[in-house]
Design an enzyme around this catalytic site. Structure first.
Site, PDB file in Angstrom:
ATOM      1  N   HIS A 191       0.872  -1.169   0.000  1.00  0.00           N
ATOM      2  CA  HIS A 191       0.000   0.000   0.000  1.00  0.00           C
ATOM      3  C   HIS A 191       0.913   1.224   0.000  1.00  0.00           C
ATOM      4  O   HIS A 191       1.557   1.533   1.007  1.00  0.00           O
ATOM      5  CB  HIS A 191      -0.910  -0.013   1.221  1.00  0.00           C
ATOM      6  CG  HIS A 191      -1.814  -1.194   1.254  1.00  0.00           C
ATOM      7  ND1 HIS A 191      -2.247  -1.780   2.430  1.00  0.00           N
ATOM      8  CD2 HIS A 191      -2.381  -1.919   0.244  1.00  0.00           C
ATOM      9  CE1 HIS A 191      -3.036  -2.809   2.142  1.00  0.00           C
ATOM     10  NE2 HIS A 191      -3.131  -2.910   0.826  1.00  0.00           N
ATOM     11  N   GLU A 234       1.545   4.015   2.704  1.00  0.00           N
ATOM     12  CA  GLU A 234       2.078   3.598   4.001  1.00  0.00           C
ATOM     13  C   GLU A 234       3.604   3.727   3.975  1.00  0.00           C
ATOM     14  O   GLU A 234       4.356   2.755   4.040  1.00  0.00           O
ATOM     15  CB  GLU A 234       1.591   2.188   4.313  1.00  0.00           C
ATOM     16  CG  GLU A 234       0.069   2.144   4.449  1.00  0.00           C
ATOM     17  CD  GLU A 234      -0.540   0.750   4.428  1.00  0.00           C
ATOM     18  OE1 GLU A 234       0.217  -0.241   4.552  1.00  0.00           O
ATOM     19  OE2 GLU A 234      -1.770   0.649   4.295  1.00  0.00           O
ATOM     20  N   HIS A 236       3.536  -2.709   6.858  1.00  0.00           N
ATOM     21  CA  HIS A 236       2.406  -1.842   6.528  1.00  0.00           C
ATOM     22  C   HIS A 236       2.265  -0.700   7.536  1.00  0.00           C
ATOM     23  O   HIS A 236       3.034  -0.591   8.495  1.00  0.00           O
ATOM     24  CB  HIS A 236       1.102  -2.658   6.528  1.00  0.00           C
ATOM     25  CG  HIS A 236       0.934  -3.543   5.348  1.00  0.00           C
ATOM     26  ND1 HIS A 236       0.157  -3.208   4.272  1.00  0.00           N
ATOM     27  CD2 HIS A 236       1.452  -4.776   5.085  1.00  0.00           C
ATOM     28  CE1 HIS A 236       0.193  -4.199   3.375  1.00  0.00           C
ATOM     29  NE2 HIS A 236       0.972  -5.156   3.854  1.00  0.00           N
ATOM     30  N   GLU A 275       2.218  -3.781  11.362  1.00  0.00           N
ATOM     31  CA  GLU A 275       1.522  -2.506  11.188  1.00  0.00           C
ATOM     32  C   GLU A 275       2.129  -1.435  12.099  1.00  0.00           C
ATOM     33  O   GLU A 275       2.413  -1.696  13.273  1.00  0.00           O
ATOM     34  CB  GLU A 275       0.035  -2.653  11.523  1.00  0.00           C
ATOM     35  CG  GLU A 275      -0.707  -3.677  10.686  1.00  0.00           C
ATOM     36  CD  GLU A 275      -1.117  -3.151   9.323  1.00  0.00           C
ATOM     37  OE1 GLU A 275      -0.890  -1.947   9.051  1.00  0.00           O
ATOM     38  OE2 GLU A 275      -1.672  -3.941   8.532  1.00  0.00           O
TER      39      GLU A 275
END
Length: 374
Positions: free
Chosen positions: A167, A170, A260, A336
């Site tokens: 993504h 990010e 991410h 994350e």
């Protein structure tokens, strides 16, 4: 100087509705280039030096992850190198940034960007190191290079894979990789030296170059969410995943990390593979042990807050870490980091940023070393 807002540069993204007065600038979040996703912004403001600027993002309530703007402060920079947080509020519909610039030119962004120029510079620095190589895997939809960093000997006992920025918005993910790579290539780092006696690291610093340059949050130039393409990637829609997936099957993998950022949660955490049908007790023990070791290696990492296993259902094998964990029966995690700040160790001036992401990247080497024989 008159007020001017521009976004025609690397990762630039904003729609300007009104900018005739510093006190009443009106903006809209721009969609990803080929998908109905709104979240990322990055633009330059000129002509407002010493003026109390008020910028209202009128469609923030229709953002893809509107909760990402709750308790959030945007980042700003005068030189695109040093970024700091600026007062930001969100009422559920409109997001407002208030800031008085010290200089004639100032940049604002959703998170500290990681530029394509810096990406290429990182690859150049890696290529000059005798312990590493930079390989070409193919090309993106727009024709940009898909490069793989290889650190260590391919004949090594263990193969460790790290991919980042599926993504593209990010950006913290590539800052994380920069810290990881710098540590691996540091001859004075005993953890790195020990790791490279047994491991070869395969690292993709940027899985989505086109989306990064275009200023997209989640998609590539064809509108594909790359982290939903791992079962059946195609050359037309997701060549980035196709070439990396093929290489993983060629080399094999013993540990896999997909890096991410999360819009809403102000914490660093991992999502594991406990929901997979073929997840064994041995894998569960290895996953739990790795998480504990990472917590010991970095106070910035925690496991109290994160995603419930039920978040992933019928499409879970289209995600990179689930696909790899299922097919290779190895430790495979999605890591994350926050767009906001780390609520456990907040820093009001910078929030969570590139330097802190890089530090978390360096810290992951310790739990990897300790988990080699798990």
């Amino acid at each position: 100087m008159t007020i001017k807002i521009s976004q025609n540069f690397d990762s630039g993204a904003i729609d300007v509705l009104r900018a005739d007065s510093a006190a009443s600038i009106e903006l809209n979040l721009r969609k990803d280039s080929h998908a109905d996703i709104r979240q990322w912004f990055h633009f330059r403001l000129q002509g407002a030096r010493g003026q109390a600027v008020t910028m209202r993002f009128l469609n923030a309530g229709q953002a893809t992850y509107a909760k990402g703007y709750e308790g959030y402060n945007a980042v700003a920079s005068y030189d695109s190198e040093n970024w700091f947080r600026v007062p930001t509020s969100f009422d559920g519909e409109v997001m407002t940034i208030k800031h008085t610039p010290d200089l004639d030119s100032v940049y604002y962004a959703y998170f500290e960007p990681y530029s394509w120029e810096r990406h290429l510079r990182l690859l150049g620095e890696v290529a000059e190191n005798p312990a590493a190589r930079v390989l070409d895997l193919g090309s993106t939809v727009d024709g940009r290079d898909m490069n793989l960093v290889v650190i260590g000997e391919p004949e090594a006992e263990k193969k460790i894979w790290v991919i980042a920025r599926q993504h593209p918005g990010e950006a913290m993910a590539e800052w994380f990789v920069e810290g990881l790579v710098d540590s691996l290539l540091d001859d004075a780092n005993p953890i790195s030296r020990k790791l490279l006696q047994r491991c070869c690291f395969y690292i993709v610093p940027n899985m989505n170059p086109d989306g990064s340059v275009r200023g997209n949050l989640r998609t590539n130039a064809a509108g594909a969410n790359l982290n939903r393409e791992w079962m059946t990637p195609t050359q037309e829609r997701s060549p980035e995943v196709l070439c990396v997936k093929n290489k993983i099957h060629e080399t094999g993998v013993d540990m896999f990390f997909d890096i991410h950022g999360d819009e809403a949660l102000p914490y660093n955490f991992v999502a594991g593979n406990e929901m997979l049908e073929n997840f064994t007790p041995e894998q569960a023990a290895a996953q739990k042990a790795f998480i504990e070791r990472y917590k010991n290696a970095s106070p910035d990492f925690q496991d109290t807050y994160g995603y419930a296993a039920s978040k992933y259902k019928e499409d879970m094998l289209t995600l990179a870490s689930k696909y790899v964990g299922h097919h290779f029966q190895c430790l495979a995690l999605t890591l994350e980091m926050p767009f906001k700040d780390n609520a456990d160790l907040p820093d009001a001036h910078v929030g969570w940023n590139g330097a802190r992401s890089a530090a978390l990247g360096r810290a992951i080497l310790q739990p990897i070393l300790l988990s080699l024989d798990a």
